[in-house]
Scaffold this active site. Structure first.
Site, PDB file in Angstrom:
ATOM      1  N   GLU A 197      22.248  -0.161   5.371  1.00  0.00           N
ATOM      2  CA  GLU A 197      21.506   0.595   6.379  1.00  0.00           C
ATOM      3  C   GLU A 197      22.461   1.324   7.311  1.00  0.00           C
ATOM      4  O   GLU A 197      23.577   0.856   7.560  1.00  0.00           O
ATOM      5  CB  GLU A 197      20.616  -0.357   7.196  1.00  0.00           C
ATOM      6  CG  GLU A 197      19.500  -0.938   6.349  1.00  0.00           C
ATOM      7  CD  GLU A 197      18.626  -1.943   7.089  1.00  0.00           C
ATOM      8  OE1 GLU A 197      17.454  -2.062   6.738  1.00  0.00           O
ATOM      9  OE2 GLU A 197      19.119  -2.620   8.009  1.00  0.00           O
ATOM     10  N   CYS A 224      25.739   4.696  13.546  1.00  0.00           N
ATOM     11  CA  CYS A 224      26.190   3.327  13.316  1.00  0.00           C
ATOM     12  C   CYS A 224      26.183   3.115  11.803  1.00  0.00           C
ATOM     13  O   CYS A 224      25.131   3.231  11.172  1.00  0.00           O
ATOM     14  CB  CYS A 224      25.233   2.365  14.031  1.00  0.00           C
ATOM     15  SG  CYS A 224      25.604   0.629  13.733  1.00  0.00           S
ATOM     16  N   CYS A 250      27.558  -9.224   4.298  1.00  0.00           N
ATOM     17  CA  CYS A 250      28.746  -9.566   5.089  1.00  0.00           C
ATOM     18  C   CYS A 250      29.124 -11.002   4.771  1.00  0.00           C
ATOM     19  O   CYS A 250      28.250 -11.852   4.591  1.00  0.00           O
ATOM     20  CB  CYS A 250      28.452  -9.428   6.583  1.00  0.00           C
ATOM     21  SG  CYS A 250      29.910  -9.712   7.632  1.00  0.00           S
ATOM     22  N   CYS A 253      28.165 -15.185  10.681  1.00  0.00           N
ATOM     23  CA  CYS A 253      27.839 -15.475  12.083  1.00  0.00           C
ATOM     24  C   CYS A 253      26.339 -15.835  12.142  1.00  0.00           C
ATOM     25  O   CYS A 253      25.503 -15.067  11.677  1.00  0.00           O
ATOM     26  CB  CYS A 253      28.148 -14.275  12.962  1.00  0.00           C
ATOM     27  SG  CYS A 253      29.875 -13.745  12.838  1.00  0.00           S
ATOM     28  N   CYS A 301      23.453 -13.388  13.416  1.00  0.00           N
ATOM     29  CA  CYS A 301      23.403 -12.026  12.891  1.00  0.00           C
ATOM     30  C   CYS A 301      22.634 -12.009  11.575  1.00  0.00           C
ATOM     31  O   CYS A 301      22.937 -12.785  10.660  1.00  0.00           O
ATOM     32  CB  CYS A 301      24.832 -11.520  12.683  1.00  0.00           C
ATOM     33  SG  CYS A 301      24.915  -9.921  11.858  1.00  0.00           S
ATOM     34  N   GLU A 311      31.877  -6.464   7.675  1.00  0.00           N
ATOM     35  CA  GLU A 311      33.064  -6.629   8.512  1.00  0.00           C
ATOM     36  C   GLU A 311      34.065  -5.551   8.090  1.00  0.00           C
ATOM     37  O   GLU A 311      34.693  -5.657   7.029  1.00  0.00           O
ATOM     38  CB  GLU A 311      33.637  -8.044   8.318  1.00  0.00           C
ATOM     39  CG  GLU A 311      35.033  -8.249   8.857  1.00  0.00           C
ATOM     40  CD  GLU A 311      35.236  -7.821  10.314  1.00  0.00           C
ATOM     41  OE1 GLU A 311      34.356  -8.031  11.164  1.00  0.00           O
ATOM     42  OE2 GLU A 311      36.311  -7.241  10.594  1.00  0.00           O
ATOM     43  N   SER A 364      34.595  -2.178  14.833  1.00  0.00           N
ATOM     44  CA  SER A 364      34.240  -3.466  15.432  1.00  0.00           C
ATOM     45  C   SER A 364      34.579  -4.594  14.466  1.00  0.00           C
ATOM     46  O   SER A 364      34.268  -4.525  13.281  1.00  0.00           O
ATOM     47  CB  SER A 364      32.729  -3.469  15.728  1.00  0.00           C
ATOM     48  OG  SER A 364      32.344  -4.667  16.354  1.00  0.00           O
ATOM     49  N   HIS A 389      32.088 -13.112  21.842  1.00  0.00           N
ATOM     50  CA  HIS A 389      30.867 -13.921  21.956  1.00  0.00           C
ATOM     51  C   HIS A 389      31.046 -15.300  22.595  1.00  0.00           C
ATOM     52  O   HIS A 389      30.049 -15.938  22.944  1.00  0.00           O
ATOM     53  CB  HIS A 389      30.141 -14.070  20.616  1.00  0.00           C
ATOM     54  CG  HIS A 389      29.811 -12.767  19.964  1.00  0.00           C
ATOM     55  ND1 HIS A 389      29.219 -11.720  20.644  1.00  0.00           N
ATOM     56  CD2 HIS A 389      30.001 -12.314  18.706  1.00  0.00           C
ATOM     57  CE1 HIS A 389      29.060 -10.696  19.830  1.00  0.00           C
ATOM     58  NE2 HIS A 389      29.526 -11.021  18.648  1.00  0.00           N
ATOM     59  N   ASN A 397      19.625  -9.683  20.117  1.00  0.00           N
ATOM     60  CA  ASN A 397      18.457  -9.171  19.409  1.00  0.00           C
ATOM     61  C   ASN A 397      17.933 -10.277  18.507  1.00  0.00           C
ATOM     62  O   ASN A 397      18.695 -10.833  17.725  1.00  0.00           O
ATOM     63  CB  ASN A 397      18.842  -7.948  18.570  1.00  0.00           C
ATOM     64  CG  ASN A 397      19.174  -6.766  19.451  1.00  0.00           C
ATOM     65  OD1 ASN A 397      18.377  -6.359  20.283  1.00  0.00           O
ATOM     66  ND2 ASN A 397      20.376  -6.224  19.306  1.00  0.00           N
ATOM     67  N   CYS A 416      21.694  -3.941  16.996  1.00  0.00           N
ATOM     68  CA  CYS A 416      22.840  -4.747  16.574  1.00  0.00           C
ATOM     69  C   CYS A 416      22.407  -6.080  16.002  1.00  0.00           C
ATOM     70  O   CYS A 416      21.644  -6.813  16.632  1.00  0.00           O
ATOM     71  CB  CYS A 416      23.740  -5.055  17.770  1.00  0.00           C
ATOM     72  SG  CYS A 416      25.004  -3.852  17.985  1.00  0.00           S
TER      73      CYS A 416
HETATM   74  N1  SAH Z   1      31.426  -7.380  11.607  1.00  0.00           N
HETATM   75  C1  SAH Z   1      31.615  -6.535  12.749  1.00  0.00           C
HETATM   76  C2  SAH Z   1      30.494  -5.532  12.926  1.00  0.00           C
HETATM   77  C3  SAH Z   1      29.200  -6.220  13.080  1.00  0.00           C
HETATM   78  S1  SAH Z   1      27.867  -5.665  14.039  1.00  0.00           S
HETATM   79  C4  SAH Z   1      31.706  -7.397  13.991  1.00  0.00           C
HETATM   80  O1  SAH Z   1      31.333  -8.557  13.935  1.00  0.00           O
HETATM   81  O2  SAH Z   1      32.178  -6.905  15.008  1.00  0.00           O
HETATM   82  C5  SAH Z   1      28.346  -5.172  15.591  1.00  0.00           C
HETATM   83  C6  SAH Z   1      28.091  -6.136  16.730  1.00  0.00           C
HETATM   84  O3  SAH Z   1      26.751  -6.659  16.777  1.00  0.00           O
HETATM   85  C7  SAH Z   1      29.007  -7.335  16.667  1.00  0.00           C
HETATM   86  O4  SAH Z   1      29.559  -7.540  17.950  1.00  0.00           O
HETATM   87  C8  SAH Z   1      28.046  -8.446  16.329  1.00  0.00           C
HETATM   88  O5  SAH Z   1      28.527  -9.702  16.696  1.00  0.00           O
HETATM   89  C9  SAH Z   1      26.815  -8.026  17.116  1.00  0.00           C
HETATM   90  N2  SAH Z   1      25.601  -8.746  16.718  1.00  0.00           N
HETATM   91  C10 SAH Z   1      25.341  -9.339  15.536  1.00  0.00           C
HETATM   92  N3  SAH Z   1      24.124  -9.898  15.543  1.00  0.00           N
HETATM   93  C11 SAH Z   1      23.592  -9.656  16.768  1.00  0.00           C
HETATM   94  C12 SAH Z   1      22.340  -9.972  17.371  1.00  0.00           C
HETATM   95  N4  SAH Z   1      21.410 -10.638  16.714  1.00  0.00           N
HETATM   96  N5  SAH Z   1      22.138  -9.561  18.631  1.00  0.00           N
HETATM   97  C13 SAH Z   1      23.085  -8.857  19.302  1.00  0.00           C
HETATM   98  N6  SAH Z   1      24.273  -8.521  18.766  1.00  0.00           N
HETATM   99  C14 SAH Z   1      24.531  -8.931  17.521  1.00  0.00           C
END
Ligand code: SAH
Length: 383
Positions: free
Chosen positions: A111, A124, A131, A135, A138, A187, A220, A245, A319, A362
Protein backbone atom coordinates in the site's frame (compact mmCIF):
# COMPACT_ATOMS: atom_id res chain seq x y z
CA UNK A 1 4.14 -8.46 29.02
CA UNK A 2 5.43 -11.52 27.16
CA UNK A 3 8.30 -10.69 24.82
CA UNK A 4 7.77 -11.71 21.21
CA UNK A 5 10.48 -13.69 19.43
CA UNK A 6 13.39 -11.85 17.81
CA UNK A 7 12.34 -10.91 14.27
CA UNK A 8 12.82 -13.68 11.74
CA UNK A 9 14.46 -11.33 9.29
CA UNK A 10 17.51 -11.22 11.54
CA UNK A 11 18.09 -14.94 11.44
CA UNK A 12 19.16 -14.64 7.81
CA UNK A 13 16.06 -16.31 6.36
CA UNK A 14 15.10 -14.87 3.01
CA UNK A 15 11.88 -15.43 1.15
CA UNK A 16 12.58 -17.41 -1.99
CA UNK A 17 10.69 -15.93 -4.91
CA UNK A 18 11.19 -14.72 -8.46
CA UNK A 19 12.43 -11.20 -9.04
CA UNK A 20 10.20 -8.40 -10.35
CA UNK A 21 10.78 -7.63 -14.05
CA UNK A 22 13.68 -5.28 -14.75
CA UNK A 23 12.57 -1.69 -15.16
CA UNK A 24 14.23 1.51 -16.25
CA UNK A 25 13.95 2.84 -12.69
CA UNK A 26 16.15 -0.01 -11.43
CA UNK A 27 19.04 1.35 -13.49
CA UNK A 28 21.08 4.52 -13.45
CA UNK A 29 21.37 6.46 -16.68
CA UNK A 30 24.52 4.59 -17.76
CA UNK A 31 22.72 1.27 -17.16
CA UNK A 32 19.74 2.51 -19.16
CA UNK A 33 21.99 3.53 -22.06
CA UNK A 34 23.56 0.07 -22.04
CA UNK A 35 20.14 -1.60 -21.95
CA UNK A 36 18.87 0.51 -24.85
CA UNK A 37 22.02 -0.25 -26.85
CA UNK A 38 21.49 -3.98 -26.21
CA UNK A 39 18.11 -3.57 -27.87
CA UNK A 40 19.79 -2.18 -30.97
CA UNK A 41 18.72 1.44 -30.33
CA UNK A 42 20.89 4.54 -30.07
CA UNK A 43 21.87 5.38 -26.45
CA UNK A 44 20.02 8.74 -26.45
CA UNK A 45 16.75 6.80 -26.42
CA UNK A 46 17.52 6.14 -22.74
CA UNK A 47 17.12 9.86 -22.03
CA UNK A 48 13.92 10.05 -24.05
CA UNK A 49 12.38 7.10 -22.18
CA UNK A 50 13.57 8.51 -18.86
CA UNK A 51 11.92 11.87 -19.55
CA UNK A 52 8.63 10.13 -20.27
CA UNK A 53 8.77 8.09 -17.08
CA UNK A 54 10.32 10.49 -14.56
CA UNK A 55 9.14 13.77 -16.05
CA UNK A 56 5.75 12.97 -17.60
CA UNK A 57 4.88 9.91 -15.49
CA UNK A 58 3.92 7.84 -18.49
CA UNK A 59 4.98 4.40 -19.65
CA UNK A 60 2.56 4.13 -22.57
CA UNK A 61 4.12 3.79 -26.04
CA UNK A 62 1.36 5.97 -27.57
CA UNK A 63 2.54 8.93 -25.48
CA UNK A 64 6.10 8.68 -26.79
CA UNK A 65 5.65 10.60 -30.02
CA UNK A 66 9.33 11.58 -30.11
CA UNK A 67 10.28 7.92 -30.62
CA UNK A 68 9.95 6.14 -33.97
CA UNK A 69 6.76 4.11 -34.05
CA UNK A 70 8.72 0.94 -34.76
CA UNK A 71 10.84 1.26 -31.60
CA UNK A 72 8.22 2.41 -29.11
CA UNK A 73 6.61 -0.88 -28.20
CA UNK A 74 9.92 -2.76 -28.04
CA UNK A 75 11.57 -0.15 -25.81
CA UNK A 76 8.59 0.28 -23.52
CA UNK A 77 8.08 -3.49 -23.37
CA UNK A 78 11.70 -4.10 -22.37
CA UNK A 79 12.27 -1.20 -20.00
CA UNK A 80 8.87 -0.01 -18.76
CA UNK A 81 7.00 -3.19 -17.81
CA UNK A 82 3.94 -2.55 -15.61
CA UNK A 83 5.03 -3.40 -12.06
CA UNK A 84 2.11 -2.58 -9.81
CA UNK A 85 -1.61 -2.81 -10.56
CA UNK A 86 -4.04 -0.80 -8.43
CA UNK A 87 -6.46 -3.17 -6.70
CA UNK A 88 -8.19 -0.56 -4.57
CA UNK A 89 -8.23 3.19 -4.17
CA UNK A 90 -9.66 4.65 -0.99
CA UNK A 91 -9.86 8.32 -0.21
CA UNK A 92 -10.86 10.59 2.64
CA UNK A 93 -10.28 14.17 3.84
CA UNK A 94 -12.29 15.49 0.86
CA UNK A 95 -10.15 13.56 -1.59
CA UNK A 96 -6.84 14.95 -0.32
CA UNK A 97 -5.79 11.65 1.29
CA UNK A 98 -5.67 8.65 -1.03
CA UNK A 99 -4.58 5.14 -0.15
CA UNK A 100 -3.85 2.68 -2.93
CA UNK A 101 -3.54 -1.08 -2.59
CA UNK A 102 -1.14 -2.42 -5.23
CA UNK A 103 -0.71 -5.93 -6.55
CA UNK A 104 2.78 -6.79 -7.80
CA UNK A 105 3.72 -9.24 -10.60
CA UNK A 106 3.76 -12.17 -8.16
CA UNK A 107 0.56 -11.26 -6.31
CA UNK A 108 2.37 -9.56 -3.42
CA UNK A 109 0.27 -6.71 -1.99
CA UNK A 110 1.57 -3.35 -0.83
CA UNK A 111 0.00 0.00 0.00
CA UNK A 112 0.96 3.62 -0.52
CA UNK A 113 -0.70 6.76 0.82
CA UNK A 114 -0.80 10.22 -0.76
CA UNK A 115 -1.48 13.10 1.62
CA UNK A 116 -2.07 16.58 0.27
CA UNK A 117 -1.63 19.52 2.65
CA UNK A 118 -1.94 23.23 1.85
CA UNK A 119 1.84 23.59 1.51
CA UNK A 120 3.06 20.15 0.43
CA UNK A 121 2.15 16.73 -0.90
CA UNK A 122 3.62 13.73 0.90
CA UNK A 123 3.76 10.22 -0.51
CA UNK A 124 4.12 7.49 2.11
CA UNK A 125 5.62 4.46 0.38
CA UNK A 126 6.19 0.81 1.16
CA UNK A 127 9.68 -0.67 0.89
CA UNK A 128 8.74 -4.31 1.50
CA UNK A 129 5.66 -6.48 1.11
CA UNK A 130 4.95 -7.19 4.76
CA UNK A 131 7.64 -6.65 7.40
CA UNK A 132 9.91 -8.92 9.42
CA UNK A 133 10.32 -6.64 12.43
CA UNK A 134 7.26 -7.91 14.33
CA UNK A 135 6.46 -4.76 16.32
CA UNK A 136 3.31 -5.86 18.17
CA UNK A 137 1.41 -2.56 17.80
CA UNK A 138 1.87 -2.35 14.01
CA UNK A 139 -0.58 -4.04 11.64
CA UNK A 140 2.06 -4.69 8.97
CA UNK A 141 4.30 -6.51 11.43
CA UNK A 142 1.70 -9.14 12.26
CA UNK A 143 1.86 -11.18 9.06
CA UNK A 144 5.64 -11.21 8.66
CA UNK A 145 7.76 -10.48 5.61
CA UNK A 146 6.73 -11.53 2.12
CA UNK A 147 9.58 -9.97 0.15
CA UNK A 148 11.66 -6.91 -0.57
CA UNK A 149 10.36 -4.50 -3.19
CA UNK A 150 12.66 -3.65 -6.08
CA UNK A 151 13.90 -0.11 -6.54
CA UNK A 152 11.47 0.37 -9.42
CA UNK A 153 8.52 -0.99 -7.41
CA UNK A 154 9.22 1.64 -4.75
CA UNK A 155 9.65 4.45 -7.30
CA UNK A 156 6.49 3.35 -9.16
CA UNK A 157 4.38 4.21 -6.09
CA UNK A 158 5.65 7.80 -6.18
CA UNK A 159 5.33 8.11 -9.97
CA UNK A 160 1.72 6.91 -9.71
CA UNK A 161 1.01 9.61 -7.11
CA UNK A 162 2.76 12.22 -9.25
CA UNK A 163 0.57 11.24 -12.20
CA UNK A 164 -2.64 11.59 -10.16
CA UNK A 165 -1.50 15.03 -9.01
CA UNK A 166 -0.43 16.17 -12.48
CA UNK A 167 -3.78 14.99 -13.89
CA UNK A 168 -5.62 17.16 -11.36
CA UNK A 169 -7.19 14.12 -9.67
CA UNK A 170 -6.30 15.29 -6.16
CA UNK A 171 -8.19 18.50 -5.33
CA UNK A 172 -8.05 21.41 -5.60
CA UNK A 173 -5.69 21.73 -8.62
CA UNK A 174 -2.79 19.96 -10.35
CA UNK A 175 0.30 19.68 -8.20
CA UNK A 176 3.51 17.71 -7.62
CA UNK A 177 4.89 15.32 -5.03
CA UNK A 178 7.07 17.39 -2.70
CA UNK A 179 7.86 14.88 0.07
CA UNK A 180 8.40 11.14 0.31
CA UNK A 181 8.39 9.21 3.58
CA UNK A 182 9.46 5.56 3.83
CA UNK A 183 6.80 4.95 6.47
CA UNK A 184 4.54 2.54 4.64
CA UNK A 185 4.91 -1.22 4.86
CA UNK A 186 8.31 -2.67 5.59
CA UNK A 187 11.62 -1.84 7.20
CA UNK A 188 13.50 0.27 4.64
CA UNK A 189 16.95 -0.44 6.03
CA UNK A 190 16.33 -4.20 5.80
CA UNK A 191 16.03 -3.65 2.01
CA UNK A 192 19.02 -1.34 1.96
CA UNK A 193 20.31 -1.41 -1.61
CA UNK A 194 16.89 -1.12 -3.24
CA UNK A 195 15.83 1.68 -0.88
CA UNK A 196 19.01 3.70 -1.47
CA UNK A 197 18.53 3.12 -5.20
CA UNK A 198 14.97 4.42 -4.89
CA UNK A 199 16.13 7.49 -2.94
CA UNK A 200 18.59 8.25 -5.74
CA UNK A 201 15.97 7.79 -8.47
CA UNK A 202 13.50 9.97 -6.58
CA UNK A 203 15.98 12.76 -5.95
CA UNK A 204 18.23 12.78 -9.01
CA UNK A 205 17.18 15.51 -11.46
CA UNK A 206 15.10 14.65 -14.54
CA UNK A 207 15.97 12.67 -16.68
CA UNK A 208 18.08 10.62 -14.23
CA UNK A 209 15.26 10.69 -11.70
CA UNK A 210 12.21 12.61 -10.46
CA UNK A 211 13.99 15.65 -9.06
CA UNK A 212 12.47 15.62 -5.56
CA UNK A 213 14.66 17.38 -2.96
CA UNK A 214 16.72 14.99 -0.80
CA UNK A 215 15.82 17.07 2.22
CA UNK A 216 12.18 16.24 1.59
CA UNK A 217 12.76 12.49 1.83
CA UNK A 218 12.52 10.69 5.17
CA UNK A 219 13.77 7.15 5.78
CA UNK A 220 12.23 5.64 8.91
CA UNK A 221 13.83 2.70 10.71
CA UNK A 222 13.36 0.48 13.75
CA UNK A 223 17.06 1.10 14.41
CA UNK A 224 19.21 -1.27 12.36
CA UNK A 225 22.48 0.20 13.63
CA UNK A 226 24.97 -0.97 10.96
CA UNK A 227 22.62 0.17 8.18
CA UNK A 228 22.20 3.60 9.81
CA UNK A 229 26.02 3.91 9.72
CA UNK A 230 26.04 2.93 6.05
CA UNK A 231 23.30 5.42 5.21
CA UNK A 232 25.23 8.20 6.93
CA UNK A 233 28.14 7.51 4.57
CA UNK A 234 26.05 7.66 1.35
CA UNK A 235 26.45 11.40 0.94
CA UNK A 236 22.67 11.92 0.92
CA UNK A 237 20.84 14.66 2.85
CA UNK A 238 17.72 12.67 3.62
CA UNK A 239 16.06 12.86 7.03
CA UNK A 240 16.48 9.85 9.28
CA UNK A 241 13.53 8.90 11.48
CA UNK A 242 14.16 6.44 14.29
CA UNK A 243 11.17 4.56 15.69
CA UNK A 244 12.13 4.61 19.35
CA UNK A 245 8.77 4.22 21.13
CA UNK A 246 10.43 3.64 24.52
CA UNK A 247 13.46 5.22 26.21
CA UNK A 248 14.28 2.09 28.26
CA UNK A 249 15.46 -1.27 26.93
CA UNK A 250 13.08 -3.25 29.08
CA UNK A 251 9.98 -1.85 27.36
CA UNK A 252 11.60 -1.34 23.95
CA UNK A 253 12.56 -5.04 23.86
CA UNK A 254 8.82 -5.71 23.71
CA UNK A 255 7.57 -2.85 21.52
CA UNK A 256 10.40 -3.05 18.96
CA UNK A 257 11.77 -6.61 19.26
CA UNK A 258 14.92 -5.82 17.24
CA UNK A 259 15.95 -3.83 20.32
CA UNK A 260 17.30 -7.07 21.73
CA UNK A 261 19.94 -6.93 19.00
CA UNK A 262 20.65 -3.17 19.07
CA UNK A 263 19.65 -1.43 22.28
CA UNK A 264 18.51 2.15 22.90
CA UNK A 265 21.99 3.55 23.62
CA UNK A 266 23.48 2.03 20.46
CA UNK A 267 20.56 3.16 18.31
CA UNK A 268 20.82 6.72 19.61
CA UNK A 269 24.61 6.74 19.10
CA UNK A 270 24.02 5.74 15.47
CA UNK A 271 21.41 8.51 15.18
CA UNK A 272 23.80 11.15 16.60
CA UNK A 273 26.49 9.99 14.20
CA UNK A 274 23.98 10.35 11.34
CA UNK A 275 23.18 13.89 12.50
CA UNK A 276 26.87 14.78 12.81
CA UNK A 277 27.78 13.44 9.37
CA UNK A 278 24.77 14.84 7.48
CA UNK A 279 23.94 17.94 9.53
CA UNK A 280 20.32 16.75 9.46
CA UNK A 281 18.11 16.79 12.53
CA UNK A 282 17.00 13.26 13.39
CA UNK A 283 13.32 12.60 13.94
CA UNK A 284 12.55 10.38 16.95
CA UNK A 285 9.24 8.62 16.39
CA UNK A 286 7.24 7.74 19.50
CA UNK A 287 3.78 6.17 19.24
CA UNK A 288 1.99 7.08 22.45
CA UNK A 289 0.28 3.98 23.84
CA UNK A 290 -2.06 4.38 26.79
CA UNK A 291 -0.45 3.26 30.05
CA UNK A 292 2.27 1.39 28.18
CA UNK A 293 4.87 4.01 27.24
CA UNK A 294 3.17 7.33 28.10
CA UNK A 295 4.18 7.72 31.76
CA UNK A 296 5.65 11.05 32.86
CA UNK A 297 8.86 9.34 34.04
CA UNK A 298 9.39 7.92 30.56
CA UNK A 299 8.96 11.41 29.08
CA UNK A 300 11.64 12.65 31.49
CA UNK A 301 13.96 9.77 30.64
CA UNK A 302 13.43 10.36 26.91
CA UNK A 303 14.00 14.09 27.39
CA UNK A 304 17.27 13.48 29.23
CA UNK A 305 18.50 11.08 26.50
CA UNK A 306 17.75 13.56 23.72
CA UNK A 307 18.59 16.89 25.36
CA UNK A 308 21.40 18.73 23.60
CA UNK A 309 21.26 16.53 20.48
CA UNK A 310 20.17 17.42 16.94
CA UNK A 311 16.77 15.75 17.31
CA UNK A 312 13.10 16.37 17.50
CA UNK A 313 10.36 14.07 18.74
CA UNK A 314 7.41 13.18 16.60
CA UNK A 315 4.68 11.82 18.85
CA UNK A 316 2.17 9.60 17.05
CA UNK A 317 -1.11 8.97 18.86
CA UNK A 318 -1.40 5.17 18.53
CA UNK A 319 -3.59 4.18 15.62
CA UNK A 320 -5.73 1.25 16.64
CA UNK A 321 -5.03 -1.99 14.77
CA UNK A 322 -7.31 -5.02 14.60
CA UNK A 323 -7.01 -7.42 17.51
CA UNK A 324 -4.81 -5.18 19.62
CA UNK A 325 -5.83 -4.23 23.15
CA UNK A 326 -3.69 -1.10 23.02
CA UNK A 327 -5.15 2.35 22.48
CA UNK A 328 -3.97 5.93 22.19
CA UNK A 329 -3.00 7.82 25.33
CA UNK A 330 -5.43 10.05 27.17
CA UNK A 331 -5.19 13.69 26.04
CA UNK A 332 -4.00 14.68 29.51
CA UNK A 333 -1.17 12.12 29.41
CA UNK A 334 -0.21 13.26 25.92
CA UNK A 335 -0.14 16.92 27.03
CA UNK A 336 2.03 16.07 30.03
CA UNK A 337 4.39 14.02 27.82
CA UNK A 338 4.83 16.99 25.49
CA UNK A 339 5.31 19.39 28.40
CA UNK A 340 8.02 17.25 29.99
CA UNK A 341 9.94 16.82 26.74
CA UNK A 342 9.77 20.56 26.15
CA UNK A 343 11.01 21.20 29.67
CA UNK A 344 14.19 19.33 28.63
CA UNK A 345 14.52 21.69 25.67
CA UNK A 346 13.57 18.96 23.17
CA UNK A 347 11.40 20.08 20.22
CA UNK A 348 8.19 18.05 19.92
CA UNK A 349 5.42 17.76 17.36
CA UNK A 350 2.31 15.59 17.47
CA UNK A 351 1.64 13.79 14.19
CA UNK A 352 -1.78 14.25 12.65
CA UNK A 353 -3.77 11.11 12.04
CA UNK A 354 -4.47 11.53 8.34
CA UNK A 355 -6.11 8.58 6.67
CA UNK A 356 -7.20 6.92 9.88
CA UNK A 357 -10.71 6.12 8.65
CA UNK A 358 -9.36 4.35 5.55
CA UNK A 359 -6.78 2.41 7.59
CA UNK A 360 -4.15 4.52 5.91
CA UNK A 361 -2.53 5.99 9.00
CA UNK A 362 0.82 4.93 10.45
CA UNK A 363 0.91 1.29 11.40
CA UNK A 364 -2.44 0.47 9.82
CA UNK A 365 -1.21 -0.71 6.44
CA UNK A 366 -2.02 -4.39 6.28
CA UNK A 367 -2.82 -4.92 2.60
CA UNK A 368 -5.72 -7.27 3.25
CA UNK A 369 -7.53 -6.94 -0.05
CA UNK A 370 -10.89 -7.78 1.48
CA UNK A 371 -10.70 -5.42 4.43
CA UNK A 372 -12.33 -2.33 3.04
CA UNK A 373 -15.04 -1.09 0.77
CA UNK A 374 -14.11 0.39 -2.58
CA UNK A 375 -14.52 4.13 -2.58
CA UNK A 376 -13.16 4.56 -6.10
CA UNK A 377 -12.87 2.23 -9.03
CA UNK A 378 -9.30 0.93 -9.20
CA UNK A 379 -6.98 2.92 -11.45
CA UNK A 380 -5.13 1.47 -14.42
CA UNK A 381 -1.74 -0.17 -13.82
CA UNK A 382 0.97 2.07 -12.40
CA UNK A 383 4.30 2.49 -14.09
N1 SAH B 1 9.80 0.03 9.66
C1 SAH B 1 9.89 1.46 9.68
C2 SAH B 1 8.73 2.13 8.97
C3 SAH B 1 7.45 1.74 9.60
S1 SAH B 1 6.04 2.74 9.72
C4 SAH B 1 9.92 1.93 11.12
O1 SAH B 1 9.59 1.16 12.00
O2 SAH B 1 10.31 3.07 11.35
C5 SAH B 1 6.39 4.30 10.27
C6 SAH B 1 6.09 4.60 11.73
O3 SAH B 1 4.77 4.22 12.15
C7 SAH B 1 7.05 3.89 12.65
O4 SAH B 1 7.52 4.82 13.60
C8 SAH B 1 6.15 2.88 13.32
O5 SAH B 1 6.65 2.44 14.55
C9 SAH B 1 4.86 3.67 13.44
N2 SAH B 1 3.70 2.83 13.76
C10 SAH B 1 3.54 1.51 13.51
N3 SAH B 1 2.34 1.09 13.94
C11 SAH B 1 1.72 2.17 14.48
C12 SAH B 1 0.44 2.36 15.08
N4 SAH B 1 -0.42 1.37 15.20
N5 SAH B 1 0.14 3.59 15.52
C13 SAH B 1 1.02 4.62 15.38
N6 SAH B 1 2.23 4.49 14.80
C14 SAH B 1 2.58 3.27 14.38
Amino acid sequence: MAKPPVPLALSGSRPVRGKPPRHLADLDLAGRRAAVTDLGEPPFRAVQLSKHFFGRYTQHPDDMTDLPLTSRAALAGALLPPLLTAEQDLSCDDGTTRKTLWRAFDGALVESVLMRYPDRVTMCVSSQAGCGMACPFCATGQAGLTRNLSTAEIVAQVVAGARLLADGQIPPRPSRVSNVVFMGMGEPLANYANVVGAVRRLTDPVPEGMGISQRSVTVSTVGLVPAIGKLAAEGLSVTLAVSLHAPDDDLRDTLVPVNRRWQVAEVLDAAWNYAAVTGRRVSIEYALIKEINDQAWRADLLGSLLAGHLAHVNLIPLNPTPGSVWTASRPSAQREFVRRLESHGVPVTVRDTRGREIDGACGQLAASASSSVLAHPASPPAP
